[in-house]
Write a protein that holds these residues in place. Structure first.
Motif, PDB file in Angstrom:
ATOM      1  N   GLU A 257     -71.155  12.017  37.014  1.00 34.57           N
ATOM      2  CA  GLU A 257     -72.100  11.530  36.008  1.00 34.57           C
ATOM      3  C   GLU A 257     -73.016  10.463  36.599  1.00 34.57           C
ATOM      4  O   GLU A 257     -74.221  10.395  36.296  1.00 34.57           O
ATOM      5  CB  GLU A 257     -71.313  10.965  34.821  1.00 34.57           C
ATOM      6  N   GLN A 258     -72.466   9.612  37.458  1.00 37.29           N
ATOM      7  CA  GLN A 258     -73.256   8.547  38.076  1.00 37.29           C
ATOM      8  C   GLN A 258     -74.336   9.104  39.002  1.00 37.29           C
ATOM      9  O   GLN A 258     -75.384   8.484  39.188  1.00 37.29           O
ATOM     10  CB  GLN A 258     -72.337   7.609  38.854  1.00 37.29           C
ATOM     11  N   GLU A 259     -74.067  10.280  39.557  1.00 34.77           N
ATOM     12  CA  GLU A 259     -75.062  10.898  40.440  1.00 34.77           C
ATOM     13  C   GLU A 259     -76.233  11.470  39.649  1.00 34.77           C
ATOM     14  O   GLU A 259     -77.274  11.787  40.217  1.00 34.77           O
ATOM     15  CB  GLU A 259     -74.404  12.000  41.268  1.00 34.77           C
ATOM     16  N   GLY A 260     -76.045  11.625  38.331  1.00 30.18           N
ATOM     17  CA  GLY A 260     -77.147  12.020  37.472  1.00 30.18           C
ATOM     18  C   GLY A 260     -77.258  13.492  37.161  1.00 30.18           C
ATOM     19  O   GLY A 260     -77.581  13.876  36.051  1.00 30.18           O
ATOM     20  N   LYS A 261     -76.984  14.359  38.134  1.00 30.06           N
ATOM     21  CA  LYS A 261     -77.121  15.795  37.899  1.00 30.06           C
ATOM     22  C   LYS A 261     -76.236  16.559  38.875  1.00 30.06           C
ATOM     23  O   LYS A 261     -76.128  16.189  40.045  1.00 30.06           O
ATOM     24  CB  LYS A 261     -78.569  16.245  38.055  1.00 30.06           C
ATOM     25  N   THR A 262     -75.607  17.601  38.368  1.00 31.89           N
ATOM     26  CA  THR A 262     -74.750  18.447  39.198  1.00 31.89           C
ATOM     27  C   THR A 262     -75.120  19.910  38.986  1.00 31.89           C
ATOM     28  O   THR A 262     -75.388  20.325  37.858  1.00 31.89           O
ATOM     29  CB  THR A 262     -73.265  18.251  38.834  1.00 31.89           C
ATOM     30  N   ASP A 276     -76.805  17.823  33.428  1.00 33.66           N
ATOM     31  CA  ASP A 276     -77.361  16.482  33.567  1.00 33.66           C
ATOM     32  C   ASP A 276     -76.307  15.450  33.188  1.00 33.66           C
ATOM     33  O   ASP A 276     -75.176  15.787  32.806  1.00 33.66           O
ATOM     34  CB  ASP A 276     -78.636  16.329  32.728  1.00 33.66           C
ATOM     35  N   SER A 277     -76.671  14.172  33.293  1.00 28.04           N
ATOM     36  CA  SER A 277     -75.687  13.104  33.052  1.00 28.04           C
ATOM     37  C   SER A 277     -75.148  13.132  31.619  1.00 28.04           C
ATOM     38  O   SER A 277     -73.973  12.838  31.382  1.00 28.04           O
ATOM     39  CB  SER A 277     -76.321  11.741  33.347  1.00 28.04           C
ATOM     40  N   LYS A 278     -75.997  13.512  30.664  1.00 26.89           N
ATOM     41  CA  LYS A 278     -75.542  13.585  29.271  1.00 26.89           C
ATOM     42  C   LYS A 278     -74.473  14.671  29.105  1.00 26.89           C
ATOM     43  O   LYS A 278     -73.437  14.442  28.464  1.00 26.89           O
ATOM     44  CB  LYS A 278     -76.725  13.867  28.355  1.00 26.89           C
ATOM     45  N   ALA A 281     -71.293  13.570  30.668  1.00 23.71           N
ATOM     46  CA  ALA A 281     -70.619  12.558  29.854  1.00 23.71           C
ATOM     47  C   ALA A 281     -69.814  13.213  28.734  1.00 23.71           C
ATOM     48  O   ALA A 281     -68.680  12.804  28.431  1.00 23.71           O
ATOM     49  CB  ALA A 281     -71.641  11.587  29.277  1.00 23.71           C
TER      50      ALA A 281
END
Length: 299
Positions: A257-262, A276-278, A281
């Motif tokens: 999540e800290q990386e922002g996108k996977t 995405d981070s949302k 989460a």
């Protein structure tokens, strides 16, 4: 033209023949395969479908080739319903044509082992193995059937690639005498096998699978029992990827999540799933037991 498989008998001999041109081209396109990798994976997926032709609709088989050649590992999952998927570890690996002007699949695969896992209605999958004979796939499957399953049989596979790298023809056959086969029927089959042109040459003709069966059973009473459509298809889905991510646990998901996108890419079909981070989460909360969404388990 639709890919398809035919199930047939000729006296005491059971036969399966398949045209897999379209699904092999689909695998080539999805994985951006080299000509060598296309030929190898096309053969393996076809071989898997021919073996799966004896399974029930809800059963499956995985054929895995582990060789020391430049292609690396090859894997094909074939299902009793006619679906297949597959991948090559090194899809861009290629070699010059051999002295006969053909793609050197055996050299691309190298020496190693063939593994066949059957997923039937039994509680535990069964895996058999045998050493690779040539790396040409068809001979290796034939050897596996003889060593691991005590089944005398003949398997032939072929993939022909055009100068623009697209697949022109692909397919193969699987023939096995049943216990009631007579010596005369087996002798006639062996004679027909010796006279048979290359599989890919026959498959270029209209109704290629029918032509293969007719050539194999010349002088024998051929009876075609049914026809099944085949296609490249992968059962992966966003829901299944979400379930996999949740299984990693909240700590791993927090780091992602800290990386922002996977982005997760399916090995078998190259389908991409972005989070995405949302979204991560939400999955993290679910992994921690705090989510209130629907059950994300696999079917």
């Amino acid at each position: 033209m639709t890919d398809y498989l035919l199930r047939a008998t000729a006296g005491g001999i059971r036969l399966f023949a398949a045209v897999t041109t379209g699904l092999t081209e689909e695998a080539r396109r999805r994985h951006q395969l080299s000509p060598l990798a296309t030929a190898a994976l096309g053969r393996l997926m076809t071989g898997g479908l021919l073996l799966a032709a004896k399974l029930k609709t809800n059963e499956a088989i995985t054929v895995r080739v582990q060789g020391d050649g430049p292609l690396g590992e090859l894997v094909a999952d074939a299902y009793g319903n006619g679906m297949v998927r597959g991948y090559v570890t090194h899809p861009l690996a290629d070699l010059p044509l051999n002295e006969q002007g053909k793609l050197p699949v055996g050299a691309g695969v190298g020496q190693g082992q063939l593994f066949v896992t059957r997923f039937t209605n039994l509680k535990q999958p069964f895996t058999g193995t045998s050493p690779l004979v040539s790396g040409e796939i068809a001979e290796d499957i034939t050897e596996y059937l003889y060593i691991s399953e005590q089944t005398p049989s003949s398997v032939a596979l072929g993939v022909r690639i055009q100068t623009d790298l697209q697949v022109e023809a692909a397919g193969g056959f699987f023939v096995e005498p049943m216990p009631e086969a007579t010596d005369e029927e087996i002798s006639k089959l062996e004679e027909n096998l010796r006279k048979l042109p290359p599989v890919s040459t026959v498959l270029l003709q209209e109704e290629g699978a029918e032509k293969l069966l007719q050539a194999l059973t010349e002088g024998l009473p051929l009876k075609i029992h049914d026809r099944q459509e085949l296609q490249f298809s992968c059962p992966c889905s966003r829901e299944k990827v979400e379930a996999m991510l949740i299984s990693l646990g909240p700590e791993e998901l927090a780091s992602m999540e800290q990386e922002g996108k996977t982005e997760i890419v399916c090995h078998f079909c190259t389908e991409k799933y972005s989070f995405d981070s949302k979204a991560l989460a939400e999955l993290r909360l679910e992994a921690a037991g705090e989510g209130h969404g629907e059950d994300r388990g696999e079917d």
